[in-house]
Design an enzyme around this catalytic site. Structure first.
Site, PDB file in Angstrom:
ATOM      1  N   ARG A 205      -7.934  -9.654   4.829  1.00 51.45           N
ATOM      2  CA  ARG A 205      -7.219  -9.348   3.592  1.00 51.45           C
ATOM      3  C   ARG A 205      -7.980  -9.989   2.430  1.00 51.45           C
ATOM      4  O   ARG A 205      -8.683 -10.990   2.606  1.00 51.45           O
ATOM      5  CB  ARG A 205      -5.804  -9.917   3.638  1.00 51.45           C
ATOM      6  N   LYS A 229      -1.475 -14.588   6.911  1.00 52.43           N
ATOM      7  CA  LYS A 229      -0.203 -14.253   6.294  1.00 52.43           C
ATOM      8  C   LYS A 229       0.928 -14.392   7.319  1.00 52.43           C
ATOM      9  O   LYS A 229       0.808 -13.952   8.452  1.00 52.43           O
ATOM     10  CB  LYS A 229      -0.262 -12.807   5.798  1.00 52.43           C
ATOM     11  N   HIS A 308      -8.176  -3.215  -0.443  1.00 53.81           N
ATOM     12  CA  HIS A 308      -7.268  -3.121   0.704  1.00 53.81           C
ATOM     13  C   HIS A 308      -7.609  -1.916   1.576  1.00 53.81           C
ATOM     14  O   HIS A 308      -7.437  -1.957   2.802  1.00 53.81           O
ATOM     15  CB  HIS A 308      -5.815  -3.038   0.234  1.00 53.81           C
ATOM     16  N   ARG A 311     -10.078  -2.712   4.204  1.00 50.70           N
ATOM     17  CA  ARG A 311      -9.417  -3.250   5.409  1.00 50.70           C
ATOM     18  C   ARG A 311      -8.891  -2.105   6.277  1.00 50.70           C
ATOM     19  O   ARG A 311      -9.063  -2.121   7.500  1.00 50.70           O
ATOM     20  CB  ARG A 311      -8.281  -4.176   4.971  1.00 50.70           C
ATOM     21  N   HIS A 333      -1.367  -8.499  12.199  1.00 54.83           N
ATOM     22  CA  HIS A 333      -0.070  -7.854  11.976  1.00 54.83           C
ATOM     23  C   HIS A 333       1.026  -8.563  12.760  1.00 54.83           C
ATOM     24  O   HIS A 333       0.787  -9.081  13.849  1.00 54.83           O
ATOM     25  CB  HIS A 333      -0.112  -6.390  12.419  1.00 54.83           C
ATOM     26  N   TYR A 342      -2.852   3.475  12.293  1.00 48.93           N
ATOM     27  CA  TYR A 342      -4.207   3.857  12.694  1.00 48.93           C
ATOM     28  C   TYR A 342      -4.198   4.835  13.857  1.00 48.93           C
ATOM     29  O   TYR A 342      -5.153   5.590  14.038  1.00 48.93           O
ATOM     30  CB  TYR A 342      -5.029   2.595  12.984  1.00 48.93           C
TER      31      TYR A 342
END
Length: 362
Positions: A205, A229, A308, A311, A333, A342
């Protein structure tokens, strides 16, 4: 606390004092569980809402800080509908459906806290009536919908390497008549190519890239250690692997990082910039990296490309060779539901991905 969190915490502290006392109490309640960045978004949402209440005459407060619990308690459903309409139809700064949904969720969180958790001195809820409990917030960004919006806006296959090559050489040729742009490119092309390459070969990120320090890099093992995150353990950094393609760009950039940007030894940031009028290099900002990628993307012929989406480009490419669980771990994630994007982008089902992974290991 990592760099971006520290910046956002400072902004949060500066802005929360201009909120009503009960909002300050709510933010304190949420601080252990949510990042300063998320709470700062909450504050921005409440600023918008309270300003609208006052403009519409639904509160007689002279400032946002003076909005009362009674103002919130006596709101009617038509007022909430009016606010949602304001967000979607105002002439300047019209919000997308996802943004409106997020802003309404911010309000629901506050109203839930005031009506279900916070108490007055007599142990009664601070808010006796919660109008937001009646508001249904539909889930907007399903993986399939997100994938549909991303199609055609990402780098695919050979384009990943082509974009990095364009940053190094092609952009300079395109701006050769612009002395200022050419000078800036000559100064920063190795650094900029390195940043793009790292994201396209690791899926980091932008906030993770900004926070990187020299000591976080393990070139020999192709690992970078990052604060991820959602991980509130400030003492733990997650190892994230990057592909072999990034090593050359990292080596080249590291050789010139100190001399090119006159970077002092006390500056630990991996990626630095030399701002106009300043003598020493310092950590690049999130905004600078975002603007840098957009600049190259437009000239490259991908105007929709953002940092982004780099990514996303990595993740789509990575998912073609790996299963959904490995992709989830690489991207950091919280659940495979987010990673499902994806699967839709590649038209490859999860079962196919898992079978391919099993075949490669047997």
């Amino acid at each position: 606390m990592n760099i971006q969190k520290a910046i956002d915490r400072k902004k949060l502290d500066e802005r929360v004092v201009h909120m009503p006392w009960f909002v300050q109490q709510f933010i304190d309640y949420k601080l252990p569980d949510l990042s300063p960045s998320t709470l700062l978004e909450y504050i921005r949402d409440y600023e918008t809402f309270f300003s609208w209440l006052r403009a519409e005459g639904l509160s007689s407060a002279e400032s946002n800080a003076q909005v009362t619990l009674l103002d919130l308690e006596t709101l009617r459903m038509e007022s909430i509908v009016g606010f949602r309409l304001h967000l979607t139809t105002r002439v300047e700064g019209t919000n997308s459906k996802i943004t409106v949904s997020r802003k309404m969720s911010s309000l629901r969180s506050l109203f839930h806290y005031l009506s279900q958790i916070a108490e007055d001195e007599d142990f009664y809820p601070l808010l006796k009536r919660n109008i937001m409990a009646k508001v249904e917030i539909k889930r907007i960004h399903k993986p399939k919908d997100t994938a549909a919006k991303l199609k055609g806006k990402l780098l695919e296959e050979e384009e990943l390497l082509e974009f990095i090559g364009y940053i190094r050489e092609g952009y300079g040729a395109d701006v050769h008549n612009n002395k200022q742009a050419l000078y800036a490119h000559e100064l920063n092309k190795e650094r900029d190519a390195c940043i793009a390459s790292l994201i396209l070969n690791s899926g980091l990120r932008v906030s993770e890239v900004v926070n990187l320090n020299i000591d976080d890099l393990d070139l020999a093992n192709k690992i970078i250690y990052v604060f991820r995150k959602g991980n509130n353990d400030e003492s733990f950094k997650t190892p994230v692997y990057f592909r072999e393609q990034s090593k050359d760009e990292l080596f080249e950039y590291l050789e010139l990082r100190q001399t090119r940007y006159n970077t002092p030894k006390r500056e630990k940031a991996l990626f630095v910039a030399l701002p106009n009028g300043q003598k020493e290099g310092k950590r690049m900002t999130k905004r600078a990296i975002q603007a840098m990628i957009i600049k190259y993307a437009k000239r490259f012929g991908k105007p929709y490309l953002t940092v982004h989406k780099l990514r996303h480009s990595f993740a789509t490419d990575y998912y073609l060779q790996n299963d959904i669980y490995k992709t989830k771990e690489q991207l950091g994630h919280a659940s495979t539901e987010t990673t499902e994007v994806y699967a839709h982008l590649t038209d490859k089902t999860m079962s196919e991905a898992i079978e391919r992974r099993a075949d490669s290991e047997s």
